[in-house]
Design a protein around this motif. Sequence first.
Motif, PDB file in Angstrom:
ATOM      1  N   GLU A 261      29.367  49.317 -27.146  1.00 33.53           N
ATOM      2  CA  GLU A 261      28.114  49.504 -26.622  1.00 33.53           C
ATOM      3  C   GLU A 261      28.329  50.615 -25.587  1.00 33.53           C
ATOM      4  O   GLU A 261      29.207  50.567 -24.693  1.00 33.53           O
TER       5      GLU A 261
ATOM      6  N   ARG B 220      24.833  51.621 -29.760  1.00 26.62           N
ATOM      7  CA  ARG B 220      26.221  50.984 -30.159  1.00 26.62           C
ATOM      8  C   ARG B 220      26.660  51.642 -31.492  1.00 26.62           C
ATOM      9  O   ARG B 220      25.935  52.263 -32.333  1.00 26.62           O
TER      10      ARG B 220
ATOM     11  N   ASP C 113      19.503  53.191 -28.370  1.00 28.65           N
ATOM     12  CA  ASP C 113      18.677  52.157 -29.209  1.00 28.65           C
ATOM     13  C   ASP C 113      19.186  52.247 -30.446  1.00 28.65           C
ATOM     14  O   ASP C 113      19.185  51.491 -31.363  1.00 28.65           O
TER      15      ASP C 113
ATOM     16  N   LYS D 105      21.783  51.560 -33.556  1.00 24.89           N
ATOM     17  CA  LYS D 105      22.842  50.485 -33.601  1.00 24.89           C
ATOM     18  C   LYS D 105      24.055  50.753 -34.281  1.00 24.89           C
ATOM     19  O   LYS D 105      25.059  49.878 -34.167  1.00 24.89           O
ATOM     20  N   ARG D 106      24.060  51.677 -35.165  1.00 29.16           N
ATOM     21  CA  ARG D 106      25.454  52.185 -35.837  1.00 29.16           C
ATOM     22  C   ARG D 106      25.717  53.504 -35.692  1.00 29.16           C
ATOM     23  O   ARG D 106      25.538  54.216 -36.725  1.00 29.16           O
TER      24      ARG D 106
END
Length: 393
Positions: free
Chosen positions: A97, A119, A44, A46-47
């Motif tokens: 992703e 991701r 989970d 994101k960066r």
Amino acid sequence: MRRAAVVFLATLCLAASLSAGCGSGSAGDPAPVAPAVRVQPAFDTKRARTDRGLVVRARGGRLGEVRAHAGGMPVPGRLDASGTVWRSDWALKPGAEYTVTARAAGPGGPPAVVRGRFRTRVPGHAFGVASAVPLPGETVGVGMPIVLTFDTPVSDKAAVERALQVTSEVPVEGAWRWMSDTRAVYRTRTYWAPRQRVTVTAHLAGVRAAPGVYGTADRTFMFTVGRDQSSAVDARTHQMVVRRDGEIVRHMAISAGMGTTREYTTTSGVHLTMDKGDPVRMISPGRDKGEPGYYDKLIDHAVRISDSGEYVHALDNVWAQGRANVSHGCINARPDQAAWFYAGSLRGDPVTITGTDRELEWDNGWGFWQLPWEEWLLGSAIYGPTATPLSQR
């Protein structure tokens, strides 16, 4: 009273067994830990960072399965000898992703299975390969180096070097050497075996080249090593012998540099053919028109062998060829023989010159074979003296 003493003794033994063990049993051994799996980057995210790759670890057991994909493509990786750590082979692609499924099993409980996704971040500044030698699909000689030029200065040279993969059909030892912050050269320890294909892949996607600078795409190209041709030039006897696949195919009478100045002295050492032209315009270095020694000529069938103006080329001065050195530093030969050499030359063919008092510098053109292998390795960010130890990578 006796019965009470027995009960009391049994109670003491039970208490002792709970702390330090009692009798010969193994009740004091630690209980097996239930299997667990940890994934980095965490699910989970994101960066996620790209340069650290994907790492899956098992606790309390061994990894039995790791499946990772990005954009529908499997992520290559490998398990360590302990069976507890799996690492991706290369850095992660930016802005992608990733989905991961991993399973671990051990004696402490049922298998642990984790599934998730994360991701990766998009870099602020990108870098990549600006140019590559050889050209894709080119057929080259057995001494050919691989030269990569990057479009941005590289400060983390070890990270970039580890991302550069060279595979050949006939295995050979080789290493990269950094010529500057933007250029790396790959040389083999011995010449390439002839008649084989070589694949070069720069796995740069996600690699950190400098603070805030990351690769965004990989680069792959292939070339072919052709027949084995090498030439030996003796400036003292004024002769050149060309061998192909070990057999002599041509004797050529030549004239080398006259040696009156440094620039007019042919360099001795292992040269490589670099390019060729018919004709090539040659202008005297450091002299203006009208000055003594000035020349400006078009020379036929010229094969370049250094960056200091040396060629093997045609010249109709047969009176000197085989007898005297009268050139401005080049190796000249009879026009028909020079045309033959020109037609049969590939970039990367070795041309070894002896008999002069000027040595070819290792960084003059492609004079890389002038360096012994141990010295060549000193310019590597992985094998050189400033390399980061494996334990700290």
